[in-house]
Design a protein around this motif. Structure first.
Motif, PDB file in Angstrom:
ATOM      1  N   GLN A  21      21.963  16.650 -24.662  1.00 38.59           N
ATOM      2  CA  GLN A  21      20.478  16.840 -24.188  1.00 38.59           C
ATOM      3  C   GLN A  21      20.722  17.494 -22.868  1.00 38.59           C
ATOM      4  O   GLN A  21      21.495  17.130 -21.842  1.00 38.59           O
ATOM      5  CB  GLN A  21      19.827  15.610 -24.140  1.00 38.59           C
ATOM      6  N   VAL A  22      19.987  18.788 -22.693  1.00 32.98           N
ATOM      7  CA  VAL A  22      20.154  19.455 -21.705  1.00 32.98           C
ATOM      8  C   VAL A  22      19.230  18.698 -20.351  1.00 32.98           C
ATOM      9  O   VAL A  22      18.230  18.256 -20.571  1.00 32.98           O
ATOM     10  CB  VAL A  22      19.569  20.930 -21.777  1.00 32.98           C
ATOM     11  N   GLN A  23      19.763  18.789 -19.230  1.00 34.62           N
ATOM     12  CA  GLN A  23      19.235  18.153 -18.079  1.00 34.62           C
ATOM     13  C   GLN A  23      19.079  19.219 -16.960  1.00 34.62           C
ATOM     14  O   GLN A  23      20.025  20.270 -16.863  1.00 34.62           O
ATOM     15  CB  GLN A  23      20.084  17.077 -17.367  1.00 34.62           C
ATOM     16  N   ALA A  49      20.898  23.876 -14.815  1.00 31.60           N
ATOM     17  CA  ALA A  49      21.061  23.242 -16.131  1.00 31.60           C
ATOM     18  C   ALA A  49      22.606  22.525 -16.321  1.00 31.60           C
ATOM     19  O   ALA A  49      23.683  23.234 -15.938  1.00 31.60           O
ATOM     20  CB  ALA A  49      20.944  24.212 -17.441  1.00 31.60           C
ATOM     21  N   SER A  50      22.419  21.616 -17.111  1.00 29.22           N
ATOM     22  CA  SER A  50      23.718  20.618 -17.361  1.00 29.22           C
ATOM     23  C   SER A  50      24.575  21.181 -18.420  1.00 29.22           C
ATOM     24  O   SER A  50      25.773  20.803 -18.431  1.00 29.22           O
ATOM     25  CB  SER A  50      23.428  19.132 -17.525  1.00 29.22           C
ATOM     26  N   GLU A  51      24.070  21.928 -19.093  1.00 26.37           N
ATOM     27  CA  GLU A  51      24.961  22.445 -20.344  1.00 26.37           C
ATOM     28  C   GLU A  51      25.237  23.897 -20.329  1.00 26.37           C
ATOM     29  O   GLU A  51      24.447  24.662 -20.232  1.00 26.37           O
ATOM     30  CB  GLU A  51      24.781  21.892 -21.773  1.00 26.37           C
ATOM     31  N   THR A 105      25.190  25.528 -22.997  1.00 25.36           N
ATOM     32  CA  THR A 105      24.456  26.202 -24.147  1.00 25.36           C
ATOM     33  C   THR A 105      23.126  26.451 -23.413  1.00 25.36           C
ATOM     34  O   THR A 105      22.433  27.394 -24.310  1.00 25.36           O
ATOM     35  CB  THR A 105      24.088  25.092 -25.019  1.00 25.36           C
ATOM     36  N   PHE A 106      23.141  26.338 -21.961  1.00 22.92           N
ATOM     37  CA  PHE A 106      21.778  27.012 -21.377  1.00 22.92           C
ATOM     38  C   PHE A 106      21.748  28.632 -21.525  1.00 22.92           C
ATOM     39  O   PHE A 106      20.748  29.077 -21.682  1.00 22.92           O
ATOM     40  CB  PHE A 106      22.187  26.728 -19.891  1.00 22.92           C
ATOM     41  N   TYR A 163      19.156  29.574 -24.269  1.00 28.63           N
ATOM     42  CA  TYR A 163      17.868  29.006 -24.136  1.00 28.63           C
ATOM     43  C   TYR A 163      16.842  29.956 -23.680  1.00 28.63           C
ATOM     44  O   TYR A 163      17.485  30.504 -22.502  1.00 28.63           O
ATOM     45  CB  TYR A 163      17.763  27.808 -23.333  1.00 28.63           C
ATOM     46  N   ASN A 171      24.722  28.857 -15.133  1.00 26.23           N
ATOM     47  CA  ASN A 171      23.657  27.826 -15.663  1.00 26.23           C
ATOM     48  C   ASN A 171      22.366  27.695 -15.025  1.00 26.23           C
ATOM     49  O   ASN A 171      21.939  26.592 -15.000  1.00 26.23           O
ATOM     50  CB  ASN A 171      24.358  26.360 -16.108  1.00 26.23           C
ATOM     51  N   TYR A 195      12.779  20.876 -23.050  1.00 27.48           N
ATOM     52  CA  TYR A 195      13.383  20.240 -21.695  1.00 27.48           C
ATOM     53  C   TYR A 195      12.537  20.506 -20.459  1.00 27.48           C
ATOM     54  O   TYR A 195      12.464  21.846 -20.399  1.00 27.48           O
ATOM     55  CB  TYR A 195      14.928  20.574 -21.770  1.00 27.48           C
TER      56      TYR A 195
END
Length: 123
Positions: free
Chosen positions: A1-3, A24-26, A28-29, A32, A77, A112
């Motif tokens: 889950q993205v933070q 963003a924590s990932e 995959t940002f 998005y 990110n 998110y």
């Protein structure tokens, strides 16, 4: 889950500038769509700006057009909101938000959310 974590809020005089950042924590940002929203005391949360995953497409609320600029650095990110010519009416808690697929001006489309950062513009 993205933070998502926002930085950069504060107190500024009318006419001044601030830059908000949202980290963003990932990784995959980069896929998005991202948006910035704000909520003033006693008011509904409102759309401010949005940006596509690539950064090629941006869109702004009429109230901030020409004064605010949204951008992103997918290598870091991070999404940014550069705010200039600030007005007391810009005082609000600013939130960044993320969603898979394209960006949106509708807050309900985002999965998110960050915790928000306070921006206060004094007259």
């Amino acid at each position: 889950q993205v933070q998502l974590v926002e930085f950069g809020g504060g107190l500024v005089q009318a006419g001044g500038s601030l830059r908000l950042s949202c980290a963003a924590s990932e990784r995959t940002f980069s896929s998005y769509g991202m948006g910035w929203f704000r909520q003033a005391p006693g008011k509904e949360r409102e759309f401010v700006a949005r940006i596509s995953w690539s950064g090629a497409v941006t869109n702004y609320a009429d109230s901030v057009k020409g004064r605010f600029t949204i951008s992103r650095d997918n290598a870091k990110n991070t999404v940014y909101l550069q705010m200039s010519s600030l007005k007391p009416d810009d005082t609000a808690v600013y939130y960044c938000a993320g969603k898979t697929g394209g960006s949106s001006s509708n807050a309900d489309d985002y999965s998110y959310w960050g915790q928000g950062t306070q921006v206060t513009v004094s007259s």
